[in-house]
Design a protein around this motif. Structure first.
Motif, short mmCIF file in Angstrom:
data_model
loop_
_atom_site.label_atom_id
_atom_site.label_comp_id
_atom_site.label_asym_id
_atom_site.label_seq_id
_atom_site.Cartn_x
_atom_site.Cartn_y
_atom_site.Cartn_z
N GLN A 371 46.46 37.55 11.58
CA GLN A 371 45.18 37.60 11.19
C GLN A 371 44.16 36.36 11.10
N THR A 372 43.09 36.42 11.37
CA THR A 372 42.31 35.13 11.18
C THR A 372 41.40 35.06 10.00
N PRO A 499 52.22 26.90 17.56
CA PRO A 499 52.48 27.03 16.18
C PRO A 499 52.29 28.49 15.72
N GLN A 500 53.00 28.90 14.70
CA GLN A 500 52.71 29.90 13.87
C GLN A 500 51.34 30.06 13.11
N ILE A 501 51.02 28.84 12.77
CA ILE A 501 49.87 28.84 11.73
C ILE A 501 48.79 27.78 12.70
N TYR A 502 47.55 28.36 12.69
CA TYR A 502 46.44 27.15 13.19
C TYR A 502 45.73 26.90 12.25
N LEU A 503 45.38 25.65 12.06
CA LEU A 503 44.34 25.58 11.02
C LEU A 503 43.21 24.31 11.59
N ASN A 521 37.31 32.43 22.36
CA ASN A 521 37.76 33.19 23.03
C ASN A 521 39.05 32.94 23.44
N ASN A 522 39.29 31.64 23.93
CA ASN A 522 40.99 31.17 24.29
C ASN A 522 41.79 31.36 23.24
N LEU A 523 41.31 31.11 21.98
CA LEU A 523 41.97 30.92 20.92
C LEU A 523 42.32 32.41 20.34
N ARG A 524 41.52 33.43 20.54
CA ARG A 524 41.73 34.55 20.21
C ARG A 524 42.98 35.26 21.03
N LYS A 525 42.88 34.74 22.49
CA LYS A 525 44.04 35.40 23.26
C LYS A 525 45.37 34.75 23.14
N ILE A 526 45.28 33.44 22.56
CA ILE A 526 46.81 33.04 22.36
C ILE A 526 47.13 33.13 20.93
N SER A 527 46.43 33.68 20.04
CA SER A 527 46.70 33.69 18.53
C SER A 527 46.76 35.25 18.10
N GLU A 529 49.16 36.94 17.72
CA GLU A 529 50.63 36.98 16.77
C GLU A 529 50.70 36.01 15.85
N LYS A 530 49.37 35.04 15.76
CA LYS A 530 49.38 33.68 14.96
C LYS A 530 48.56 33.91 13.75
N THR A 531 48.83 33.30 12.62
CA THR A 531 47.72 33.17 11.61
C THR A 531 46.66 31.90 11.84
N THR A 532 45.49 32.20 11.77
CA THR A 532 44.43 31.21 11.94
C THR A 532 43.48 31.30 10.86
#
Length: 585
Positions: A371-372, A499-503, A521-527, A529-532
């Motif tokens: 989730q973001t 990483p698993q978590i973006y801050l 948009n690029n961040l949504r593509k790579i994240s 499965e990541k927590t942002t």
């Protein structure tokens, strides 16, 4: 010398090198002691030849040649072993310096952010440089010359007493008085050395701050005021150093005076004994004069070594002040604890120790893996504090943070931080190439990975515009780049880490809305499965988040999705309408 006990572990580490150095030092000094008796024998041989009418000149020449060869040989051996002495003991001091600097730096790395808020960078730099240099002098030259001094005193004084007790007694009379004077002066040196070292920290801190803030100094045209402050600091340092120098200046004159008295007494007493027939050779007077000269340097070095030890003790005391600190953030788990990405805040509050400001008050929320979360709020509302707590840069005052349903303090600290890609509000870049700054997120990254990360952060085209492209070396703190470029290089650094978590702490504030949209948009593509977690003042950065929380004075006043919040009266809707109006205008 109690403060210097903390470096004795290094002496134990290099005990064999030190032991060899001690043995070599003793051997070197013993060989040097062959000189006076053979000078005595040479003078006695000449004297006997002159007093004996039928003495053979050839025998005297052969005897003198033998003595000269012995003198030259033992002197060369003494010089050789002196060289070896410096190659062992002085080298050990360099090893100690290396180990001590590493130990201090590791301690600096462990200490929490609160420590760096309370202490100035210049002071920290001075302790790991100037103070360590003072300690190194104790670990090398002071030990080496102390061994030399002890060896010569142990060897020379018994020889002098054996050769002529009366001459020895008179010759050595000045030495106890010298010892008392050295003791008195050393106490003053210790106090003034501590004062000088403290001043050097102030000067380093002022210089570092002035260089870092040179753009502000120039912008406000306060160069004269800054220079005046430096002059005042320099004058204060000069006064402290001069006070120390005045005390140190007493050492050498006192040494020369005492040695001069010893030499005078040796000549007078020895001459009277020779006249009275108590000694049968004038050569022993020359021998005693050489012994006095042998003691000149050791006695003089006592004062110098005392000064070194006092300064080293003052410096080590300053070092120990930080080395004895226990880091507030402790890694309480040694086992491996992988991170999936679920984050839960349960009744979390935080009050900063240094300011006593309560940044967060009873905060609770949950972010599922993948989730973001967007955090919106005014300046000082506690947004950045939430990110700091997730990275465990601080520990909570109350409440608990859970990572994958495990209390954050039960997570391996290295695993936790390795799972986070953080982009701070004030993007920090190192004085290195752009490529290496991006690879800071992943040291093993290939050039292709670096370029791909730069493209995702929308900074690739900017980098190609530089003469050396990715090899462009940045100025201090990345001053070569614009604010937006620094932010995007910092984002590329986080993305390449995968990483698993973006801050993201308001890390798009310096880019235009078009570039912001491209990066998001690029961040949504790579994240996926990541927590942002995105901290921002812009609704445009938050609108696509799965959950949005709005902070005010450290408390959550609103939370929900973008569509939910724009349909509620409150801070988020007002912010959205204001920014929408600004965009239309």
């Amino acid at each position: 010398m109690k403060e210097l006990k903390s470096i004795h572990k290094f002496f134990y580490k290099y005990k064999w090198k030190l032991l060899i150095g001690v043995i070599i030092t003793i051997i070197a000094r013993i060989f040097s002691l062959f000189l006076p008796p053979y000078i005595n024998k040479s003078i006695t041989a000449v004297q006997n030849y002159l007093n004996t009418p039928d003495a053979s000149l050839t025998e005297v020449k052969d005897e003198l040649i033998l003595y000269i060869l012995i003198i030259i040989g033992t002197t060369l051996l003494s010089a050789f072993f002196t060289f070896l002495m410096r190659q062992t003991i002085i080298n050990v001091s360099r090893y100690v310096e290396y180990d001590l600097k590493n130990e201090i730096f590791k301690q600096y790395e462990k200490l929490s952010l609160g420590f760096y808020k309370k202490n100035r960078t210049g002071d920290l730099m001075n302790r790991i440089s100037e103070d360590v240099t003072q300690v190194r002098s104790y670990a090398g030259p002071a030990i080496m010359y102390s061994i030399q001094t002890i060896t010569l005193f142990i060897c020379v004084i018994p020889i002098m007493i054996y050769k002529s007790p009366t001459m020895a007694m008179y010759t050595l009379i000045p030495l106890p008085f010298l010892s008392i004077l050295i003791y008195k002066i050393s106490k003053v040196i210790h106090e003034r050395s501590t004062s000088v070292q403290a001043y050097l920290s102030d000067l380093s801190a002022f210089s570092q701050e002035s260089f870092s803030g040179i753009s502000v100094i120039k912008a406000y045209s306060i160069e004269p005021e800054t220079n005046t402050s430096l002059v005042n600091l320099a004058n204060e340092g000069k006064n402290r150093s001069m006070n120390l120098a005045k005390v140190n200046a007493w050492f050498m004159p006192l040494m020369i005076l005492m040695i001069g008295l010893s030499t005078t007494l040796a000549i007078y007493v020895g001459g009277m004994q020779y006249i009275n027939g108590e000694i049968n050779s004038i050569g022993i007077i020359a021998e005693f004069i050489m012994y006095v000269n042998f003691l000149t340097w050791p006695v003089a070095i006592v004062g110098w070594v005392t000064s070194i030890v006092q300064r080293a003790e003052a410096s080590q005391k300053r070092i120990n002040e930080f080395m004895s600190l226990t880091p507030e953030i402790q890694n309480e788990v040694d086992t491996h604890t992988p991170v999936e990405g679920e984050i839960t805040f349960k009744n979390v509050s935080l009050t900063y120790d240094d300011t006593n400001i309560t940044a967060l008050k009873n905060i609770s929320f949950t972010i599922e893996k993948g989730q973001t979360l967007a955090i919106i709020g005014k300046t000082g509302s506690g947004k950045s504090t939430i990110l700091d707590l997730i990275g465990r840069l601080y520990d909570t005052t109350e409440g608990t943070i859970y990572i994958d349903k495990t209390p954050i303090r039960k997570m391996n600290l290295s695993d936790l931080r390795n799972s986070i890609g953080a982009v701070p509000q004030d993007a920090f870049l190192f004085s290195d190439s752009i490529k290496n700054n991006i690879k800071f997120g992943k040291a093993s990254a290939t050039d292709e990975e670096v370029i791909e990360a730069a493209k995702k952060a929308a900074v690739h085209e900017n980098i190609l515009g530089f003469n050396k492209k990715y090899e462009t070396v940045l100025g201090e703190r990345g001053i070569t780049l614009s604010g937006g470029q620094k932010q995007r290089v910092s984002i590329a650094r986080a993305m390449i880490k995968d990483p698993q978590i973006y801050l993201f702490d308001d890390s798009l504030s310096a880019v235009d809305t078009e570039t912001e949209e491209q990066i998001l948009n690029n961040l949504r593509k790579i994240s996926s499965e990541k927590t942002t977690i995105i901290v921002s003042h812009r609704v445009s950065s938050a609108k696509n988040a799965d959950k949005i929380i709005v902070l005010e004075d450290g408390q959550i006043i609103q939370q929900g999705s973008h569509n939910q919040l724009i349909n509620q009266e409150g801070y988020y809707k007002e912010l959205y309408l204001n920014q929408l109006s600004e965009k239309e205008n």
